[in-house]
Scaffold this motif. Structure first.
Motif, PDB file in Angstrom:
ATOM      1  N   GLU A  34      42.639  26.509  38.421  1.00  0.00           N
ATOM      2  CA  GLU A  34      41.985  26.881  39.674  1.00  0.00           C
ATOM      3  C   GLU A  34      40.464  26.795  39.499  1.00  0.00           C
ATOM      4  O   GLU A  34      39.840  27.732  38.993  1.00  0.00           O
ATOM      5  N   PRO A  35      39.844  25.685  39.890  1.00  0.00           N
ATOM      6  CA  PRO A  35      38.389  25.534  39.733  1.00  0.00           C
ATOM      7  C   PRO A  35      37.590  26.628  40.439  1.00  0.00           C
ATOM      8  O   PRO A  35      36.489  26.981  40.004  1.00  0.00           O
ATOM      9  N   ASN A  36      38.133  27.198  41.515  1.00  0.00           N
ATOM     10  CA  ASN A  36      37.424  28.256  42.229  1.00  0.00           C
ATOM     11  C   ASN A  36      37.270  29.529  41.405  1.00  0.00           C
ATOM     12  O   ASN A  36      36.445  30.396  41.722  1.00  0.00           O
ATOM     13  N   PHE A  37      38.059  29.645  40.332  1.00  0.00           N
ATOM     14  CA  PHE A  37      38.020  30.842  39.510  1.00  0.00           C
ATOM     15  C   PHE A  37      36.646  31.036  38.866  1.00  0.00           C
ATOM     16  O   PHE A  37      36.158  32.161  38.750  1.00  0.00           O
ATOM     17  N   ILE A  38      36.025  29.947  38.441  1.00  0.00           N
ATOM     18  CA  ILE A  38      34.747  30.049  37.732  1.00  0.00           C
ATOM     19  C   ILE A  38      33.549  29.990  38.680  1.00  0.00           C
ATOM     20  O   ILE A  38      32.407  29.916  38.232  1.00  0.00           O
ATOM     21  N   ALA A  39      33.802  30.020  39.973  1.00  0.00           N
ATOM     22  CA  ALA A  39      32.701  30.053  40.940  1.00  0.00           C
ATOM     23  C   ALA A  39      31.949  31.375  40.803  1.00  0.00           C
ATOM     24  O   ALA A  39      32.550  32.425  40.535  1.00  0.00           O
ATOM     25  N   GLY A  40      30.639  31.326  40.978  1.00  0.00           N
ATOM     26  CA  GLY A  40      29.822  32.519  40.800  1.00  0.00           C
ATOM     27  C   GLY A  40      30.240  33.675  41.683  1.00  0.00           C
ATOM     28  O   GLY A  40      30.291  34.829  41.242  1.00  0.00           O
ATOM     29  N   SER A  41      30.556  33.375  42.938  1.00  0.00           N
ATOM     30  CA  SER A  41      30.945  34.432  43.866  1.00  0.00           C
ATOM     31  C   SER A  41      32.250  35.099  43.432  1.00  0.00           C
ATOM     32  O   SER A  41      32.405  36.322  43.528  1.00  0.00           O
ATOM     33  N   ASN A  42      33.187  34.303  42.932  1.00  0.00           N
ATOM     34  CA  ASN A  42      34.464  34.861  42.502  1.00  0.00           C
ATOM     35  C   ASN A  42      34.288  35.719  41.251  1.00  0.00           C
ATOM     36  O   ASN A  42      34.882  36.798  41.138  1.00  0.00           O
ATOM     37  N   LEU A  43      33.480  35.259  40.306  1.00  0.00           N
ATOM     38  CA  LEU A  43      33.257  36.026  39.085  1.00  0.00           C
ATOM     39  C   LEU A  43      32.553  37.351  39.389  1.00  0.00           C
ATOM     40  O   LEU A  43      32.818  38.367  38.742  1.00  0.00           O
ATOM     41  N   TYR A  44      31.673  37.330  40.372  1.00  0.00           N
ATOM     42  CA  TYR A  44      30.979  38.556  40.779  1.00  0.00           C
ATOM     43  C   TYR A  44      31.983  39.576  41.317  1.00  0.00           C
ATOM     44  O   TYR A  44      31.999  40.737  40.903  1.00  0.00           O
ATOM     45  N   LEU A  45      32.841  39.124  42.230  1.00  0.00           N
ATOM     46  CA  LEU A  45      33.851  40.010  42.808  1.00  0.00           C
ATOM     47  C   LEU A  45      34.858  40.450  41.755  1.00  0.00           C
ATOM     48  O   LEU A  45      35.316  41.603  41.755  1.00  0.00           O
ATOM     49  N   LEU A  46      35.204  39.529  40.850  1.00  0.00           N
ATOM     50  CA  LEU A  46      36.173  39.836  39.807  1.00  0.00           C
ATOM     51  C   LEU A  46      35.643  40.933  38.881  1.00  0.00           C
ATOM     52  O   LEU A  46      36.365  41.876  38.539  1.00  0.00           O
ATOM     53  N   SER A  47      34.380  40.811  38.483  1.00  0.00           N
ATOM     54  CA  SER A  47      33.801  41.816  37.584  1.00  0.00           C
ATOM     55  C   SER A  47      33.772  43.190  38.247  1.00  0.00           C
ATOM     56  O   SER A  47      34.008  44.214  37.602  1.00  0.00           O
ATOM     57  N   ARG A  48      33.499  43.216  39.527  1.00  0.00           N
ATOM     58  CA  ARG A  48      33.481  44.488  40.246  1.00  0.00           C
ATOM     59  C   ARG A  48      34.873  45.099  40.320  1.00  0.00           C
ATOM     60  O   ARG A  48      35.046  46.300  40.113  1.00  0.00           O
ATOM     61  N   GLN A  49      35.872  44.281  40.580  1.00  0.00           N
ATOM     62  CA  GLN A  49      37.235  44.783  40.656  1.00  0.00           C
ATOM     63  C   GLN A  49      37.722  45.276  39.296  1.00  0.00           C
ATOM     64  O   GLN A  49      38.401  46.311  39.199  1.00  0.00           O
ATOM     65  N   ILE A  50      37.376  44.551  38.237  1.00  0.00           N
ATOM     66  CA  ILE A  50      37.760  44.958  36.893  1.00  0.00           C
ATOM     67  C   ILE A  50      37.169  46.321  36.558  1.00  0.00           C
ATOM     68  O   ILE A  50      37.816  47.157  35.917  1.00  0.00           O
ATOM     69  N   SER A  51      35.938  46.553  37.013  1.00  0.00           N
ATOM     70  CA  SER A  51      35.263  47.811  36.685  1.00  0.00           C
ATOM     71  C   SER A  51      36.022  49.008  37.241  1.00  0.00           C
ATOM     72  O   SER A  51      36.101  50.057  36.579  1.00  0.00           O
ATOM     73  N   PHE A  52      36.598  48.898  38.431  1.00  0.00           N
ATOM     74  CA  PHE A  52      37.351  50.013  39.007  1.00  0.00           C
ATOM     75  C   PHE A  52      38.556  50.355  38.131  1.00  0.00           C
ATOM     76  O   PHE A  52      38.824  51.520  37.842  1.00  0.00           O
TER      77      PHE A  52
END
Length: 316
Positions: A34-52
């Motif tokens: 999934e090339p969209n996985f490494i998109a900056g916007s996705n990584l930003y949202l992913l890091s926030r979700q992981i933090s919770f």
């Protein structure tokens, strides 16, 4: 040069090295599919979700280290978030509302800790009962409706960023640092590991086992409450079903991170990596448009596999 080899050898032998390698492989495979996985916007949202997830899992780690479990963390998230949101809606300053929300969660954690440590009731039964009680209180008071009218000044705690990194990630890093110091460099941490290794021997050595157990469930409740309140800022409302199923995610992150469900083994770094693995897998499933129902099933399989691997390692 020999010193460098010794350091590298020590790092490779660490329990966390295997799960870190697994995380890297999962990220590489997901990014290629999934090339969209490494998109900056996705990584930003992913890091926030992981933090919770990581915040809740850090609290769960303390409980699991003594050989217990806390199934009530999801409901305590909803309860603390609801109390804080009600206070803000009533015009109370957000900072004070946050403290009141955390206090409500800690009160429930105190009930858990008292019944388990002083009442001798199994953690599974107590926290399962608290899961139902706290969830029922939230639904009974809100009638299932969300609490809105959250002050805009409160939202940056979840929606803001600092140095390009989401604020919840910074909160997680600070909590992880405190947890690591507490478990590694304090008498409380050493006694927690000893309690999980052999409770009877810990008691006979003169350590107040009951007080330690009580404190562990308070820590778990505090972390869950904080996560629930930050989620209020994330969604700009307090949802009645906030935290539903999060106990599974937290336990999975802890177990995947190398902690033993029997107690006595685990680390903060492992929990953070485990939370990252959980977040990456969930994000990958969403990008692949896998049904949320199947996502829940997959998480269940991951928990069982992690428990089986833990059992196998303990036998070795």
């Amino acid at each position: 040069m020999p010193d460098v080899r010794n350091v590298l050898g020590h790092l490779v032998r660490r329990r966390e090295s295997a799960i870190l390698l697994a995380l890297i492989v999962i990220i590489a495979v997901t990014g290629s599919v999934e090339p969209n996985f490494i998109a900056g916007s996705n990584l930003y949202l992913l890091s926030r979700q992981i933090s919770f997830v990581a915040i809740v899992a850090l609290g769960e780690l303390f409980v699991i280290l003594h050989g217990g479990i806390d199934l009530s963390v999801g409901s305590l998230m909803a309860l603390a978030g609801m109390v804080a949101a009600y206070c803000m809606k009533a015009g109370i300053d957000p900072s004070l509302a946050v403290l009141i929300g955390i206090a409500a969660g800690l009160a429930m954690g105190a009930v858990n800790g008292a019944l388990i440590s002083f009442g001798g009731i199994p953690p599974f039964i107590v926290t399962l009962g608290m899961l139902s009680f706290a969830s029922g209180v939230v639904l009974g008071i809100t009638k299932g409706w969300p609490i809105t009218e959250i002050p805009p000044s409160f939202l940056p705690i979840a929606q803001g960023s600092f140095l390009g990194v989401p604020v919840p990630v910074w909160i997680t890093l600070v909590l992880a640092a405190f947890a690591h110091v507490a478990l590694t460099y304090t008498a409380f941490g050493r006694r927690t590991f000893a309690l999980g290794g052999n409770e009877q021997a810990t008691f006979l050595s003169g350590i107040n086992v009951r007080k330690i157990k009580f404190a562990l469930y308070m820590i778990s409740a505090g972390c869950a409450s904080l996560a629930g309140i930050v989620l209020v800022a994330r969604f700009n409302s307090a949802q009645a079903d906030t935290g539903k199923g999060w106990e599974l995610d937290a336990i999975a992150a802890v177990v995947i991170g190398g902690a033993s469900l029997s107690g006595g083994a685990g680390s903060v770094l492992g929990v953070v990596i485990g939370a990252c693995i959980m977040g990456v897998i969930k994000n990958a499933l969403v990008l692949m448009r896998v049904s949320s129902y199947w996502q829940t099933a997959i998480i269940g399989v991951i928990i069982v596999l992690a428990a089986v691997l833990d059992r196998a390692k303990r036998r070795e």
